[in-house]
Design a protein around this motif. Sequence first.
Motif, PDB file in Angstrom:
ATOM      1  N   ARG A 189       0.804  -1.220   0.000  1.00  0.00           N
ATOM      2  CA  ARG A 189       0.000   0.000   0.000  1.00  0.00           C
ATOM      3  C   ARG A 189       0.839   1.274   0.000  1.00  0.00           C
ATOM      4  O   ARG A 189       0.313   2.360   0.195  1.00  0.00           O
ATOM      5  CB  ARG A 189      -0.901   0.020   1.247  1.00  0.00           C
ATOM      6  N   ASN A 190       2.140   1.160  -0.156  1.00  0.00           N
ATOM      7  CA  ASN A 190       2.997   2.341  -0.038  1.00  0.00           C
ATOM      8  C   ASN A 190       3.328   2.906  -1.410  1.00  0.00           C
ATOM      9  O   ASN A 190       2.890   2.389  -2.437  1.00  0.00           O
ATOM     10  CB  ASN A 190       4.271   1.970   0.722  1.00  0.00           C
ATOM     11  N   THR A 191       4.124   3.983  -1.432  1.00  0.00           N
ATOM     12  CA  THR A 191       4.486   4.596  -2.716  1.00  0.00           C
ATOM     13  C   THR A 191       5.919   4.245  -3.118  1.00  0.00           C
ATOM     14  O   THR A 191       6.514   4.930  -3.937  1.00  0.00           O
ATOM     15  CB  THR A 191       4.292   6.119  -2.668  1.00  0.00           C
ATOM     16  N   THR A 192       6.481   3.225  -2.514  1.00  0.00           N
ATOM     17  CA  THR A 192       7.720   2.534  -2.934  1.00  0.00           C
ATOM     18  C   THR A 192       8.953   3.428  -3.013  1.00  0.00           C
ATOM     19  O   THR A 192       9.874   3.142  -3.758  1.00  0.00           O
ATOM     20  CB  THR A 192       7.555   1.808  -4.297  1.00  0.00           C
ATOM     21  N   ILE A 193       8.985   4.497  -2.236  1.00  0.00           N
ATOM     22  CA  ILE A 193      10.128   5.404  -2.316  1.00  0.00           C
ATOM     23  C   ILE A 193      11.242   4.946  -1.368  1.00  0.00           C
ATOM     24  O   ILE A 193      10.982   4.608  -0.220  1.00  0.00           O
ATOM     25  CB  ILE A 193       9.702   6.850  -1.987  1.00  0.00           C
ATOM     26  N   VAL A 194      12.457   4.952  -1.873  1.00  0.00           N
ATOM     27  CA  VAL A 194      13.637   4.602  -1.079  1.00  0.00           C
ATOM     28  C   VAL A 194      14.582   5.791  -1.081  1.00  0.00           C
ATOM     29  O   VAL A 194      14.916   6.318  -2.151  1.00  0.00           O
ATOM     30  CB  VAL A 194      14.349   3.368  -1.674  1.00  0.00           C
ATOM     31  N   ARG A 195      14.991   6.246   0.091  1.00  0.00           N
ATOM     32  CA  ARG A 195      15.930   7.374   0.204  1.00  0.00           C
ATOM     33  C   ARG A 195      16.625   7.267   1.542  1.00  0.00           C
ATOM     34  O   ARG A 195      16.204   6.490   2.402  1.00  0.00           O
ATOM     35  CB  ARG A 195      15.179   8.709   0.087  1.00  0.00           C
ATOM     36  N   SER A 196      17.669   8.063   1.747  1.00  0.00           N
ATOM     37  CA  SER A 196      18.317   8.048   3.059  1.00  0.00           C
ATOM     38  C   SER A 196      18.708   9.466   3.467  1.00  0.00           C
ATOM     39  O   SER A 196      19.720   9.657   4.137  1.00  0.00           O
ATOM     40  CB  SER A 196      19.544   7.135   3.044  1.00  0.00           C
ATOM     41  N   ASN A 197      17.918  10.457   3.083  1.00  0.00           N
ATOM     42  CA  ASN A 197      18.268  11.850   3.381  1.00  0.00           C
ATOM     43  C   ASN A 197      17.737  12.276   4.749  1.00  0.00           C
ATOM     44  O   ASN A 197      17.041  13.270   4.875  1.00  0.00           O
ATOM     45  CB  ASN A 197      17.747  12.777   2.268  1.00  0.00           C
ATOM     46  N   TYR A 198      18.069  11.512   5.757  1.00  0.00           N
ATOM     47  CA  TYR A 198      17.670  11.834   7.134  1.00  0.00           C
ATOM     48  C   TYR A 198      18.813  12.568   7.818  1.00  0.00           C
ATOM     49  O   TYR A 198      19.982  12.242   7.613  1.00  0.00           O
ATOM     50  CB  TYR A 198      17.324  10.571   7.918  1.00  0.00           C
ATOM     51  N   ALA A 199      18.476  13.546   8.638  1.00  0.00           N
ATOM     52  CA  ALA A 199      19.498  14.428   9.186  1.00  0.00           C
ATOM     53  C   ALA A 199      19.879  14.102  10.620  1.00  0.00           C
ATOM     54  O   ALA A 199      20.989  14.395  11.045  1.00  0.00           O
ATOM     55  CB  ALA A 199      19.012  15.882   9.098  1.00  0.00           C
ATOM     56  N   ARG A 200      18.956  13.545  11.411  1.00  0.00           N
ATOM     57  CA  ARG A 200      19.253  13.343  12.828  1.00  0.00           C
ATOM     58  C   ARG A 200      20.226  12.180  13.012  1.00  0.00           C
ATOM     59  O   ARG A 200      20.107  11.161  12.340  1.00  0.00           O
ATOM     60  CB  ARG A 200      17.975  13.052  13.622  1.00  0.00           C
ATOM     61  N   PRO A 201      21.210  12.365  13.918  1.00  0.00           N
ATOM     62  CA  PRO A 201      22.124  11.250  14.229  1.00  0.00           C
ATOM     63  C   PRO A 201      21.302  10.046  14.691  1.00  0.00           C
ATOM     64  O   PRO A 201      20.343  10.198  15.443  1.00  0.00           O
ATOM     65  CB  PRO A 201      22.974  11.801  15.385  1.00  0.00           C
ATOM     66  N   GLY A 202      21.693   8.875  14.278  1.00  0.00           N
ATOM     67  CA  GLY A 202      20.898   7.677  14.576  1.00  0.00           C
ATOM     68  C   GLY A 202      20.109   7.297  13.340  1.00  0.00           C
ATOM     69  O   GLY A 202      20.381   6.270  12.715  1.00  0.00           O
ATOM     70  N   ASN A 203      19.174   8.149  12.956  1.00  0.00           N
ATOM     71  CA  ASN A 203      18.430   7.927  11.716  1.00  0.00           C
ATOM     72  C   ASN A 203      19.364   7.924  10.514  1.00  0.00           C
ATOM     73  O   ASN A 203      19.234   7.122   9.591  1.00  0.00           O
ATOM     74  CB  ASN A 203      17.379   9.027  11.513  1.00  0.00           C
ATOM     75  N   ARG A 204      20.316   8.872  10.519  1.00  0.00           N
ATOM     76  CA  ARG A 204      21.216   9.053   9.378  1.00  0.00           C
ATOM     77  C   ARG A 204      21.986   7.765   9.084  1.00  0.00           C
ATOM     78  O   ARG A 204      21.977   7.275   7.957  1.00  0.00           O
ATOM     79  CB  ARG A 204      22.187  10.174   9.728  1.00  0.00           C
ATOM     80  N   GLN A 205      22.625   7.211  10.104  1.00  0.00           N
ATOM     81  CA  GLN A 205      23.420   5.995   9.906  1.00  0.00           C
ATOM     82  C   GLN A 205      22.533   4.815   9.528  1.00  0.00           C
ATOM     83  O   GLN A 205      22.902   3.971   8.691  1.00  0.00           O
ATOM     84  CB  GLN A 205      24.206   5.657  11.178  1.00  0.00           C
ATOM     85  N   PHE A 206      21.359   4.759  10.156  1.00  0.00           N
ATOM     86  CA  PHE A 206      20.458   3.626   9.930  1.00  0.00           C
ATOM     87  C   PHE A 206      19.982   3.592   8.478  1.00  0.00           C
ATOM     88  O   PHE A 206      20.039   2.553   7.811  1.00  0.00           O
ATOM     89  CB  PHE A 206      19.272   3.731  10.892  1.00  0.00           C
ATOM     90  N   TYR A 207      19.532   4.737   7.966  1.00  0.00           N
ATOM     91  CA  TYR A 207      19.017   4.748   6.599  1.00  0.00           C
ATOM     92  C   TYR A 207      20.141   4.656   5.563  1.00  0.00           C
ATOM     93  O   TYR A 207      19.937   4.143   4.464  1.00  0.00           O
ATOM     94  CB  TYR A 207      18.129   5.976   6.368  1.00  0.00           C
ATOM     95  N   ALA A 208      21.332   5.154   5.923  1.00  0.00           N
ATOM     96  CA  ALA A 208      22.474   4.980   5.024  1.00  0.00           C
ATOM     97  C   ALA A 208      22.780   3.490   4.861  1.00  0.00           C
ATOM     98  O   ALA A 208      23.037   3.007   3.751  1.00  0.00           O
ATOM     99  CB  ALA A 208      23.695   5.724   5.568  1.00  0.00           C
ATOM    100  N   HIS A 209      22.709   2.755   5.967  1.00  0.00           N
ATOM    101  CA  HIS A 209      22.932   1.310   5.907  1.00  0.00           C
ATOM    102  C   HIS A 209      21.834   0.639   5.079  1.00  0.00           C
ATOM    103  O   HIS A 209      22.106  -0.247   4.261  1.00  0.00           O
ATOM    104  CB  HIS A 209      22.967   0.728   7.327  1.00  0.00           C
ATOM    105  N   SER A 210      20.603   1.094   5.289  1.00  0.00           N
ATOM    106  CA  SER A 210      19.485   0.516   4.541  1.00  0.00           C
ATOM    107  C   SER A 210      19.680   0.700   3.030  1.00  0.00           C
ATOM    108  O   SER A 210      19.490  -0.234   2.243  1.00  0.00           O
ATOM    109  CB  SER A 210      18.168   1.157   4.985  1.00  0.00           C
ATOM    110  N   LEU A 211      20.090   1.903   2.627  1.00  0.00           N
ATOM    111  CA  LEU A 211      20.270   2.176   1.199  1.00  0.00           C
ATOM    112  C   LEU A 211      21.373   1.282   0.615  1.00  0.00           C
ATOM    113  O   LEU A 211      21.256   0.786  -0.514  1.00  0.00           O
ATOM    114  CB  LEU A 211      20.594   3.652   0.978  1.00  0.00           C
TER     115      LEU A 211
END
Lengths: 423, 94
Positions: free
Chosen positions: A75-97
Amino acid sequence: MTRFSAWNVLWQGITGQKGWTRQWRDPEPKSHYDVIIVGGGLHGLATAYYLAKNHGLRNVAVLEKGWIGGGNAGRNTTIVRSNYARPGNRQFYAHSLKLWEELSHELNYNVMFSQRSHIALLHSPGAIDAAARNYNTLRRTGTPDAEIWGLEQLKQAVPHLNYAEGARFPVMGAAVQKRAGTARHDAVVWGYARAADQLGVDILQNCAVTGVERDGGRITALETTRGRITAGKVGFAVAGNTSRLWNMAGLGRLPIESHKLQAFVSEPLKPLLDQVVVFGMGGAHFYISQSDKGGMVFGGDLDWYKSYAQRGNLPIVQDVAEAAMSVMPCLGRVKLLRHWAGVVDMSMDGSHFICPTPLDNLYLNTGWNYGGFKATPAAGWWFADLIANERPAPMIADFDLKRFERGLQLDERGAGPDPKLHG
Amino acid sequence: MIRISCPFCGPRDHAEFSYGGDGSIEYPALDAPVQDWHDAVFLRDNICGLQLETWQHVHGCRMWLKVERDTMTHEIRSVTPAHPGLASVLESQA
């Protein structure tokens, strides 16, 4: 299960496509599993896969009340990105990408990951400054593909946006992440299911959890519509329905609310938009990309009131259509094909939880707000790590239920503790 | 579209209203322990079913209302003013 390879595709083509086998088994539930993951969505299936792949656990089951990928995964719009700014989120989404970039090879399944750029439009000098600050931080911390574009560069890349100077919010530039993009959501579900099944994971569909048996501080068994199943460890990965399971386990309140988020797809068009384009200004919120089938896939804000209903309301359809017209007026005569809603677990700071719980052998994955799809590989990776090793790794140390007690909020928008505002 | 019967204005579409949030939260005293404030600000029952919630009639009388609504069916059980004394005060001044 037949492995996909150029040779196999060729051979099956020559021999009439008769040799393909089913992609995953449909097993009867066993009476006991070492680990049970509740929720056969992307996060649950990815967790089961990494439990088997990274940690060698084989006696694992994924319980799904409907069919796998039938909830927010579909049901989502299938977007993948890692442009998160807060420490913690930043490393996590970078790893995900990084995991996304190898996912098709990892799973031997084409998830159609397309790194087509994520373009967030900017409409004021202040917005450009704020985006520049965030994106400079990203560039210096392992995301070199974050860029700020001026108007001319943007016009060259996406010539058919509304660049009218008289627009209510004239476009002045864009914040761009070039490695971001989209993936085929069903393929990710099927790829993880198939790969997990191959490693011995039992995927149990039409298997709703109806009760949680406890012995003091431990879960002993789950009552399900397919019988009672005892468990060594249990992981909840059920997005919008987390609070209901949490109550079955007798655990009280959580820092989340269930809201519904709509998504839309148009009739298929010839290639029109090569990127993901995001518009967020004032009260408007809109994001759009084009699927490989040609449909324009887009969405906007929540329906604004708490809800467990998987159906959207009409005022948001109008809101989103208005935003679409203000960003891409060329869509004016395009017909809407379908719209639908998913129930998302909106958290108090807009960030997620991957954490231990008050029960010794229960682990929790929840609070994904708008962003669960892009997080899939890393969420599965680190949730599996947590369950296997029974301790949070440093990567997920701040994704616990106690962070608000410590005064920590991973609030990307700075919206404060109101779940509906974290879009 | 949900229809909300505003006690001041009558039945209106929900688009005239703004959703406040969980109406069952009771905020602790200002000098209450930090944990009490944490629980009130950050934790939610997140009921699937009938819940008490607040709405404001922003595009109408601007009154805050308490609404009992089912979060699965969206059926509304009751709508009352959030500040019960207000209706009588308004009537006495009319």
